[in-house]
Design an enzyme around this catalytic site. Structure first.
Site, PDB file in Angstrom:
ATOM      1  N   CYS A  24       8.550  -5.858   0.210  1.00 26.66           N
ATOM      2  CA  CYS A  24       9.498  -6.302   0.661  1.00 26.66           C
ATOM      3  C   CYS A  24      10.844  -5.991   0.330  1.00 26.66           C
ATOM      4  O   CYS A  24      11.279  -4.614  -0.090  1.00 26.66           O
ATOM      5  CB  CYS A  24       9.378  -7.965   1.455  1.00 26.66           C
ATOM      6  SG  CYS A  24      10.150  -8.247   2.910  1.00 26.66           S
ATOM      7  N   HIS A  33       3.508  -8.550   2.203  1.00 31.08           N
ATOM      8  CA  HIS A  33       3.132  -9.302   1.000  1.00 31.08           C
ATOM      9  C   HIS A  33       1.613  -9.505   0.086  1.00 31.08           C
ATOM     10  O   HIS A  33       1.567 -10.669   0.758  1.00 31.08           O
ATOM     11  CB  HIS A  33       3.604 -11.067   1.456  1.00 31.08           C
ATOM     12  CG  HIS A  33       5.177 -10.818   1.341  1.00 31.08           C
ATOM     13  ND1 HIS A  33       6.387 -11.257   0.585  1.00 31.08           N
ATOM     14  CD2 HIS A  33       6.130 -10.708   2.151  1.00 31.08           C
ATOM     15  CE1 HIS A  33       7.491 -11.067   0.736  1.00 31.08           C
ATOM     16  NE2 HIS A  33       7.563 -10.951   2.091  1.00 31.08           N
ATOM     17  N   GLU A  49       0.554 -10.787  -1.909  1.00 32.00           N
ATOM     18  CA  GLU A  49       0.996 -12.327  -2.882  1.00 32.00           C
ATOM     19  C   GLU A  49       0.613 -12.937  -2.126  1.00 32.00           C
ATOM     20  O   GLU A  49      -0.067 -14.551  -2.666  1.00 32.00           O
ATOM     21  CB  GLU A  49       1.748 -12.229  -3.473  1.00 32.00           C
ATOM     22  CG  GLU A  49       3.470 -12.365  -3.118  1.00 32.00           C
ATOM     23  CD  GLU A  49       3.999 -11.670  -2.030  1.00 32.00           C
ATOM     24  OE1 GLU A  49       5.186 -11.687  -1.940  1.00 32.00           O
ATOM     25  OE2 GLU A  49       3.479 -10.543  -2.610  1.00 32.00           O
TER      26      GLU A  49
END
Length: 196
Positions: free
Chosen positions: A79, A169, A171
């Site tokens: 991002c 994302h 994660e």
């Protein structure tokens, strides 16, 4: 293997959790002195690219970090991290590291689609969950940039030499495969650099 996570702003803690889940040691990069530690790869997390860029300059970390990336150290950028790497930002006059030959559009999905979740094919991995939060997308790529994933017609993940960058994302989802893919890049880099 030790991975450094840029920790001046953004969701660096989530990347650290993912690395710990994979049994990978990590260090935080918060100040210039941290850049002189030994590590095998860097993660540039999501957050606010303008704030991160400003802090990196104020903390005198910007040039050293850019040089490490230019010298071939593997980097995973998500991002805001993608925006930091991009050679060109379509709707912003600011430029940051300029190590990744792509043009990105900031906050490209607008307010209504500011955050959304999909599943798409990621080249070399398979179908993975993708969480987008006020995300950019990649409008165009330069020579040597491999497109790894798209969301509808928009490019959302690329690889260029030592740089793995995406709009979403990884994660924030349970799926570990993107981080494992990056670990493989780091291992390959270690093998190559040690053989030189």
């Amino acid at each position: 293997m030790i991975i450094a996570v840029l920790a001046v702003q953004g969701d660096f803690a989530e990347h650290k959790k993912m690395l710990e889940k994979l049994g990978v040691s990590c260090v935080e990069l918060r100040k210039k002195e941290d850049l002189f530690q030994e590590y095998d790869g860097i993660i540039l997390p999501g957050g606010e690219s303008t704030v991160q860029g400003k802090l990196l300059r104020e903390l005198d970390m910007f040039d050293s970090l850019r040089l490490q990336i230019e010298d071939g150290l593997p980097v995973l950028a998500t991002c805001a991290g993608l925006i930091l790497l991009a050679d060109n930002i379509e709707n912003d006059d600011r430029r940051y590291f300029k190590t990744l030959p792509v043009t990105v559009k900031r906050n490209a999905y607008g307010r209504q689609l500011g955050s959304f979740h999909v599943e798409n094919e990621f080249k070399g991995i398979g179908v993975i969950p993708m969480t987008f939060i006020r995300a950019p997308y990649i409008k165009s790529v330069g020579n040597g940039v491999e497109i790894l994933a798209k969301e509808k017609e928009h490019i959302v993940a690329v690889r260029y030499m030592n740089q793995l960058a995406m709009s979403f994302h990884p994660e924030l989802d349970e799926d570990e495969r993107v981080h494992k893919y990056f670990m493989e890049m780091v291992q390959e880099y270690n093998k190559t650099s040690k053989s030189l």
